[in-house]
Design a protein around this motif. Structure first.
Motif, PDB file in Angstrom:
ATOM      1  N   ALA A   1       2.244 -50.342 -24.847  1.00 55.07           N
ATOM      2  CA  ALA A   1       1.870 -49.344 -24.580  1.00 55.07           C
ATOM      3  C   ALA A   1       1.491 -48.177 -24.620  1.00 55.07           C
ATOM      4  N   VAL A   2       2.001 -47.610 -26.077  1.00 54.73           N
ATOM      5  CA  VAL A   2       1.332 -46.054 -26.064  1.00 54.73           C
ATOM      6  C   VAL A   2      -0.480 -46.749 -26.159  1.00 54.73           C
ATOM      7  N   SER A   3      -1.076 -47.950 -26.762  1.00 56.50           N
ATOM      8  CA  SER A   3      -2.187 -48.371 -27.028  1.00 56.50           C
ATOM      9  C   SER A   3      -2.715 -48.249 -25.372  1.00 56.50           C
ATOM     10  N   LEU A   4      -2.180 -48.152 -24.926  1.00 53.25           N
ATOM     11  CA  LEU A   4      -2.661 -48.671 -23.546  1.00 53.25           C
ATOM     12  C   LEU A   4      -3.040 -47.456 -22.608  1.00 53.25           C
ATOM     13  N   ASP A   5      -2.238 -46.921 -22.455  1.00 56.01           N
ATOM     14  CA  ASP A   5      -1.450 -45.468 -22.211  1.00 56.01           C
ATOM     15  C   ASP A   5      -0.858 -44.837 -22.433  1.00 56.01           C
ATOM     16  N   PRO A   6      -1.444 -43.266 -23.908  1.00 55.03           N
ATOM     17  CA  PRO A   6      -0.438 -43.131 -24.024  1.00 55.03           C
ATOM     18  C   PRO A   6       0.565 -41.639 -22.753  1.00 55.03           C
TER      19      PRO A   6
ATOM     20  N   TYR B   1       1.489 -52.684 -10.007  1.00 55.42           N
ATOM     21  CA  TYR B   1       3.027 -51.978  -9.719  1.00 55.42           C
ATOM     22  C   TYR B   1       4.153 -51.835  -8.867  1.00 55.42           C
ATOM     23  N   TYR B   2       3.916 -52.310  -8.166  1.00 56.59           N
ATOM     24  CA  TYR B   2       5.622 -51.933  -7.451  1.00 56.59           C
ATOM     25  C   TYR B   2       6.093 -53.130  -8.151  1.00 56.59           C
ATOM     26  N   LEU B   3       6.007 -54.387  -8.562  1.00 57.49           N
ATOM     27  CA  LEU B   3       6.370 -55.261  -9.037  1.00 57.49           C
ATOM     28  C   LEU B   3       7.058 -54.732 -10.099  1.00 57.49           C
ATOM     29  N   ASN B   4       6.521 -53.860 -10.967  1.00 60.47           N
ATOM     30  CA  ASN B   4       6.945 -53.744 -12.082  1.00 60.47           C
ATOM     31  C   ASN B   4       8.184 -52.789 -12.475  1.00 60.47           C
ATOM     32  N   ASN B   5       8.331 -51.238 -11.212  1.00 58.30           N
ATOM     33  CA  ASN B   5       9.172 -50.710 -10.790  1.00 58.30           C
ATOM     34  C   ASN B   5      10.301 -51.754 -10.183  1.00 58.30           C
ATOM     35  N   ARG B   6      10.370 -52.748  -9.721  1.00 56.19           N
ATOM     36  CA  ARG B   6      11.404 -53.553  -8.910  1.00 56.19           C
ATOM     37  C   ARG B   6      11.935 -53.802 -10.638  1.00 56.19           C
ATOM     38  N   GLY B   7      11.454 -54.211 -11.445  1.00 57.27           N
ATOM     39  CA  GLY B   7      12.032 -54.355 -12.360  1.00 57.27           C
ATOM     40  C   GLY B   7      12.622 -53.596 -13.221  1.00 57.27           C
TER      41      GLY B   7
ATOM     42  N   ILE C   1       2.737 -58.047 -15.282  1.00 60.23           N
ATOM     43  CA  ILE C   1       1.881 -58.319 -16.542  1.00 60.23           C
ATOM     44  C   ILE C   1       0.691 -59.489 -16.388  1.00 60.23           C
ATOM     45  N   ALA C   2       1.228 -60.629 -16.143  1.00 57.52           N
ATOM     46  CA  ALA C   2       0.463 -61.661 -15.191  1.00 57.52           C
ATOM     47  C   ALA C   2      -0.969 -61.171 -14.180  1.00 57.52           C
ATOM     48  N   LEU C   3      -0.615 -60.639 -13.038  1.00 55.69           N
ATOM     49  CA  LEU C   3      -1.239 -59.503 -12.093  1.00 55.69           C
ATOM     50  C   LEU C   3      -2.051 -58.706 -13.015  1.00 55.69           C
ATOM     51  N   ASP C   4      -1.686 -57.756 -14.028  1.00 60.20           N
ATOM     52  CA  ASP C   4      -2.490 -56.843 -14.662  1.00 60.20           C
ATOM     53  C   ASP C   4      -2.368 -56.562 -16.071  1.00 60.20           C
ATOM     54  N   PRO C   5      -2.951 -57.771 -16.800  1.00 56.95           N
ATOM     55  CA  PRO C   5      -2.150 -57.516 -18.627  1.00 56.95           C
ATOM     56  C   PRO C   5      -2.596 -56.264 -19.164  1.00 56.95           C
ATOM     57  N   TYR C   6      -3.318 -54.525 -18.207  1.00 57.50           N
ATOM     58  CA  TYR C   6      -3.239 -53.733 -18.666  1.00 57.50           C
ATOM     59  C   TYR C   6      -2.840 -52.650 -18.360  1.00 57.50           C
ATOM     60  N   ASN C   7      -2.071 -53.305 -17.561  1.00 55.95           N
ATOM     61  CA  ASN C   7      -0.577 -51.917 -16.979  1.00 55.95           C
ATOM     62  C   ASN C   7       0.224 -51.871 -18.011  1.00 55.95           C
ATOM     63  N   GLY C   8       0.239 -50.622 -18.859  1.00 52.35           N
ATOM     64  CA  GLY C   8       0.869 -50.399 -19.718  1.00 52.35           C
ATOM     65  C   GLY C   8       2.590 -49.873 -19.696  1.00 52.35           C
ATOM     66  N   TRP C   9       2.875 -49.604 -17.810  1.00 55.18           N
ATOM     67  CA  TRP C   9       4.347 -49.132 -17.877  1.00 55.18           C
ATOM     68  C   TRP C   9       5.371 -50.784 -17.759  1.00 55.18           C
ATOM     69  N   ALA C  10       4.427 -51.196 -17.940  1.00 54.00           N
ATOM     70  CA  ALA C  10       5.038 -53.074 -17.679  1.00 54.00           C
ATOM     71  C   ALA C  10       5.841 -53.140 -19.535  1.00 54.00           C
ATOM     72  N   TYR C  11       4.280 -53.192 -20.385  1.00 49.30           N
ATOM     73  CA  TYR C  11       4.886 -52.890 -21.776  1.00 49.30           C
ATOM     74  C   TYR C  11       5.926 -52.246 -21.764  1.00 49.30           C
ATOM     75  N   ARG C  12       5.849 -50.712 -21.214  1.00 49.95           N
ATOM     76  CA  ARG C  12       6.888 -49.962 -21.660  1.00 49.95           C
ATOM     77  C   ARG C  12       8.638 -50.675 -21.031  1.00 49.95           C
ATOM     78  N   ASN C  13       7.852 -50.994 -20.096  1.00 51.09           N
ATOM     79  CA  ASN C  13       9.804 -51.775 -19.457  1.00 51.09           C
ATOM     80  C   ASN C  13      10.143 -52.862 -19.956  1.00 51.09           C
ATOM     81  N   LYS C  14       8.614 -53.647 -20.918  1.00 52.90           N
ATOM     82  CA  LYS C  14       9.423 -54.822 -21.107  1.00 52.90           C
ATOM     83  C   LYS C  14      10.046 -54.682 -22.649  1.00 52.90           C
ATOM     84  N   GLY C  15       9.676 -53.379 -23.347  1.00 51.80           N
ATOM     85  CA  GLY C  15      10.862 -53.219 -24.637  1.00 51.80           C
ATOM     86  C   GLY C  15      11.562 -52.701 -24.272  1.00 51.80           C
ATOM     87  N   ILE C  16      12.060 -51.364 -23.294  1.00 51.02           N
ATOM     88  CA  ILE C  16      13.289 -51.380 -22.543  1.00 51.02           C
ATOM     89  C   ILE C  16      14.420 -52.685 -22.600  1.00 51.02           C
ATOM     90  N   TYR C  17      13.556 -53.860 -21.850  1.00 52.17           N
ATOM     91  CA  TYR C  17      14.315 -55.192 -22.090  1.00 52.17           C
ATOM     92  C   TYR C  17      14.451 -55.273 -23.444  1.00 52.17           C
TER      93      TYR C  17
END
Length: 330
Positions: free
Chosen positions: A281-286, A222-228, A248-264
């Motif tokens: 991201a929505v499917s993992l955590d609405p 989560y912290y790495l994703n937030n730095r991203g 995502i590699a560390l936690d494939p269920y981290n929906g926030w990372a998929y949101r951020n990759k979508g922003i990318y």
């Protein structure tokens, strides 16, 4: 003599049940889930309604994020042992993970009626109300916990997080600073404080606080994703993608990372990929913050105005960036 023999056999079965249960618990503590499950099932062969084995079997599945299987065993444990509070609490946690929030609250209320001074119950209730976006009730639940333990750092962090979601940034900072004063090794406090500062457009301050979180937990997904995410806000897309992919590699269920990759991908003008990742991201955590706002951008960018405006309507309903309207949806 028959009575003595029956008693001896009964004691033997009880001893063997306990042995399998304790061995399963030992393996569960070591995260050896397959062997833990095997031992619990051996106990259940001796007694198919052994509530402790069903409860712990549920926990073995829960920790592997197999929530449907966990729920089944918690249900059975409670059926075999009505009023089994540990199993009721575990079932509430599982309902929370399965997005069955009303059912989770029913279980929480059951426990609160019997053990009102149990902090984890107030903590979980706060999390459930947070996911329901009922921030007032969430704060009330966390504050009930503080009445029992006013120096509980996790409660202060969660109060700060709720204020962050409610965009009450000054209150969020006060709660998080209180958490840090109590324990400056609480990485979640530094992480959430970074998000608050980012929301106030203080990106340099956000990086400073997030660096402290990562110093404590350098491989936290989560912290790495937030730095991203901070790098995304700075248009440093290469560094952003590196951190998000590592998350995502560390936690494939981290929906926030998929949101951020979508922003990318939105920033890279690859709207098809953005739509795919944001829906993931929505499917993992609405619950994920502003996910529908970005999904509206992605759909409209891809040329699908109808779906874009549907996503925008949901974004407005959630009070996400309501000032940043999409003209095609008016």
């Amino acid at each position: 003599m028959l009575i003595v023999l029956a008693t001896a056999c009964s004691d033997s079965v009880e001893t063997r049940k306990q042995r399998f249960l304790l061995k399963g618990n030992e393996l569960l503590a070591k995260q050896n889930f397959s062997l833990a499950i095997k031992n619990y099932n051996e106990a259940l062969k001796l007694d198919s309604c052994y509530a402790d084995a069903h409860n712990n079997l549920g926990t073995a599945y829960f920790r592997q994020k197999q929530f449907a299987e966990a729920l089944q065993h918690y249900q059975t444990a409670i059926g075999c042992k009505p009023g089994f509070l540990d199993a009721i609490f575990n079932r509430a946690n599982t309902y929370y993970e399965l997005e069955k929030l009303e059912e989770a609250l029913e279980n929480i209320n059951t426990i609160r009626a019997i053990k009102p001074d149990t902090i984890p119950v107030h903590f979980l209730e706060g999390l459930v109300h947070t996911k329901k976006r009922d921030y007032t009730s969430a704060l009330q639940a966390f504050n009930r916990g503080l009445k029992i333990d006013s120096v509980n750092t996790e409660l202060w962090v969660n109060i700060g997080t709720v204020y962050y979601y409610a965009h009450a940034f000054a209150d969020a900072k006060r709660a998080l600073e209180r958490a840090i004063a109590l324990n400056d090794k609480e990485a979640n406090a530094w992480n959430t404080l970074a998000l608050v500062l980012a929301a106030e457009d203080n990106l340099s301050g956000a990086h400073t606080q997030l660096k402290k979180a990562l110093a404590l937990k350098p491989r936290d997904a989560y912290y790495l994703n937030n730095r991203g995410y901070l790098y995304l806000l700075e248009d440093n897309l290469e560094k952003a993608l590196e951190d998000i992919n590592q998350s995502i590699a560390l936690d494939p269920y981290n929906g926030w990372a998929y949101r951020n990759k979508g922003i990318y991908y939105i920033r890279s003008a690859d709207y098809v990929q953005a739509v795919r990742l944001l829906n993931q991201a929505v499917s993992l955590d609405p619950f994920i913050e502003e996910v529908y706002y970005y999904l509206a951008q992605a759909y409209i960018g891809s040329g699908d105005t109808a779906k874009g405006c549907e996503a925008w309507a949901e974004s407005v309903k959630r009070n996400e960036r309501v000032d940043d309207a999409f003209p095609v949806c008016k």
